[in-house]
Design an enzyme around this catalytic site. Sequence first.
Site, PDB file in Angstrom:
ATOM      1  N   GLY A 151      20.461  41.709  30.676  1.00 48.98           N
ATOM      2  CA  GLY A 151      19.586  42.879  30.715  1.00 48.98           C
ATOM      3  C   GLY A 151      18.767  43.050  29.453  1.00 48.98           C
ATOM      4  O   GLY A 151      18.250  42.082  28.884  1.00 48.98           O
ATOM      5  N   ARG A 168      13.742  37.404  57.506  1.00 46.64           N
ATOM      6  CA  ARG A 168      13.769  35.951  57.336  1.00 46.64           C
ATOM      7  C   ARG A 168      14.511  35.232  58.459  1.00 46.64           C
ATOM      8  O   ARG A 168      14.373  34.034  58.627  1.00 46.64           O
ATOM      9  CB  ARG A 168      14.419  35.600  55.989  1.00 46.64           C
ATOM     10  CG  ARG A 168      13.500  35.927  54.809  1.00 46.64           C
ATOM     11  CD  ARG A 168      14.201  35.768  53.491  1.00 46.64           C
ATOM     12  NE  ARG A 168      13.242  35.825  52.393  1.00 46.64           N
ATOM     13  CZ  ARG A 168      13.559  36.102  51.135  1.00 46.64           C
ATOM     14  NH1 ARG A 168      14.802  36.348  50.816  1.00 46.64           N
ATOM     15  NH2 ARG A 168      12.641  36.139  50.201  1.00 46.64           N
ATOM     16  N   GLY A 213      11.401  40.852  40.148  1.00 46.73           N
ATOM     17  CA  GLY A 213      10.570  39.821  39.533  1.00 46.73           C
ATOM     18  C   GLY A 213      10.989  39.476  38.112  1.00 46.73           C
ATOM     19  O   GLY A 213      10.549  38.461  37.566  1.00 46.73           O
ATOM     20  N   ASN A 230      20.499  34.120  42.594  1.00 48.58           N
ATOM     21  CA  ASN A 230      19.633  34.982  43.404  1.00 48.58           C
ATOM     22  C   ASN A 230      20.397  35.626  44.559  1.00 48.58           C
ATOM     23  O   ASN A 230      20.067  35.425  45.729  1.00 48.58           O
ATOM     24  CB  ASN A 230      18.446  34.184  43.975  1.00 48.58           C
ATOM     25  CG  ASN A 230      17.317  34.016  42.983  1.00 48.58           C
ATOM     26  OD1 ASN A 230      16.774  32.933  42.841  1.00 48.58           O
ATOM     27  ND2 ASN A 230      16.941  35.075  42.286  1.00 48.58           N
ATOM     28  N   GLY A 290      19.109  40.857  26.332  1.00 49.53           N
ATOM     29  CA  GLY A 290      18.571  39.506  26.260  1.00 49.53           C
ATOM     30  C   GLY A 290      19.341  38.519  27.105  1.00 49.53           C
ATOM     31  O   GLY A 290      19.566  38.747  28.289  1.00 49.53           O
ATOM     32  N   ASP A 299       5.973  42.233  42.102  1.00 49.18           N
ATOM     33  CA  ASP A 299       6.956  41.202  41.770  1.00 49.18           C
ATOM     34  C   ASP A 299       6.501  40.309  40.626  1.00 49.18           C
ATOM     35  O   ASP A 299       7.294  39.926  39.775  1.00 49.18           O
ATOM     36  CB  ASP A 299       7.227  40.332  43.000  1.00 49.18           C
ATOM     37  CG  ASP A 299       8.011  41.085  44.060  1.00 49.18           C
ATOM     38  OD1 ASP A 299       8.005  42.319  44.031  1.00 49.18           O
ATOM     39  OD2 ASP A 299       8.625  40.430  44.919  1.00 49.18           O
ATOM     40  N   GLY A 336      14.021  38.559  37.039  1.00 45.31           N
ATOM     41  CA  GLY A 336      14.848  37.356  37.041  1.00 45.31           C
ATOM     42  C   GLY A 336      14.035  36.098  37.252  1.00 45.31           C
ATOM     43  O   GLY A 336      14.265  35.078  36.591  1.00 45.31           O
ATOM     44  N   ASP A 337      13.063  36.163  38.164  1.00 44.54           N
ATOM     45  CA  ASP A 337      12.198  35.006  38.394  1.00 44.54           C
ATOM     46  C   ASP A 337      11.319  34.744  37.179  1.00 44.54           C
ATOM     47  O   ASP A 337      11.056  33.590  36.825  1.00 44.54           O
ATOM     48  CB  ASP A 337      11.325  35.228  39.623  1.00 44.54           C
ATOM     49  CG  ASP A 337      12.136  35.185  40.915  1.00 44.54           C
ATOM     50  OD1 ASP A 337      13.196  34.541  40.917  1.00 44.54           O
ATOM     51  OD2 ASP A 337      11.706  35.803  41.896  1.00 44.54           O
TER      52      ASP A 337
END
Length: 259
Positions: free
Chosen positions: A171, A46, A200, A107, A174, A239, A202-203
């Site tokens: 996790g 990046r 993916g 993040n 919940g 993801d 968390g998103d």
Amino acid sequence: MGEFVNKQLEANHILTDYIDSTSKYWTAFQLKQRVTKGDPGIYYYRRNSAAAHFDKQTLDHIDFEGVKLVHLSGIFPAISEQALVAFKYLLHLIAQHPTIRTTFDPNLRPQLWSSQEKMVKTLNELASHANVILPGVNEGEILMGSRDPEKIADFYLANGEVTDTVIVKIGAKGAFVKTRAGQATIVPGYSVDQVIDTVGAGDGFAVGVITGLLEGLSTEEAARRGNAIGSLAVQAPGDNDGYPTRDQLAAYQNDEQRV
């Protein structure tokens, strides 16, 4: 690469009106190991990308009228000092529209920061401008020194004047939800047969929370939707390959054996 990203967004009915193109810089990307269980290795490319050179004045062209919610991620301000300046400018613009709600996901991407100290200081400061904060217990340990969900929630509720809700991802158990009013509850997670790839999740959780809030669900019900999508995400190798359609999500959440 940039054209491919645009086409994928359009194919998924996401407007691209505010996306600009440049021939000066390349489109950032990441490489991820393909795994059959657990956490894959991720490699970021990046630095010096187009996004890293984002001009904050571009934000002046956005029409914020009618915008209900803005989702903020700790990744963008990590990619360059210029991106961090643009991120802070966005916060300034949002503050001029008090009806807009904001969610913030830390993040954590330590590889993108010059030091952990700067990462912690910067992300906690940025988080203080969000209404709803979505940290995980692992992130809490790094950002404020505890894995205790309630201590994490209390830290961020005290840290931000506008923060009214913290939803801590815990996790498989919940999510832990706490509001500024002092209401606290654990929203149970969904049991899965096998964890294939955790990237993916968390998103996916954020997708559930954000859409739930936009549709008028309670915070607990929004977190429950987030738990469902996150649990689906970890059962697929990509993801976002595990993300459900609306009908698939409804069927999944109605399956009481999953909870």
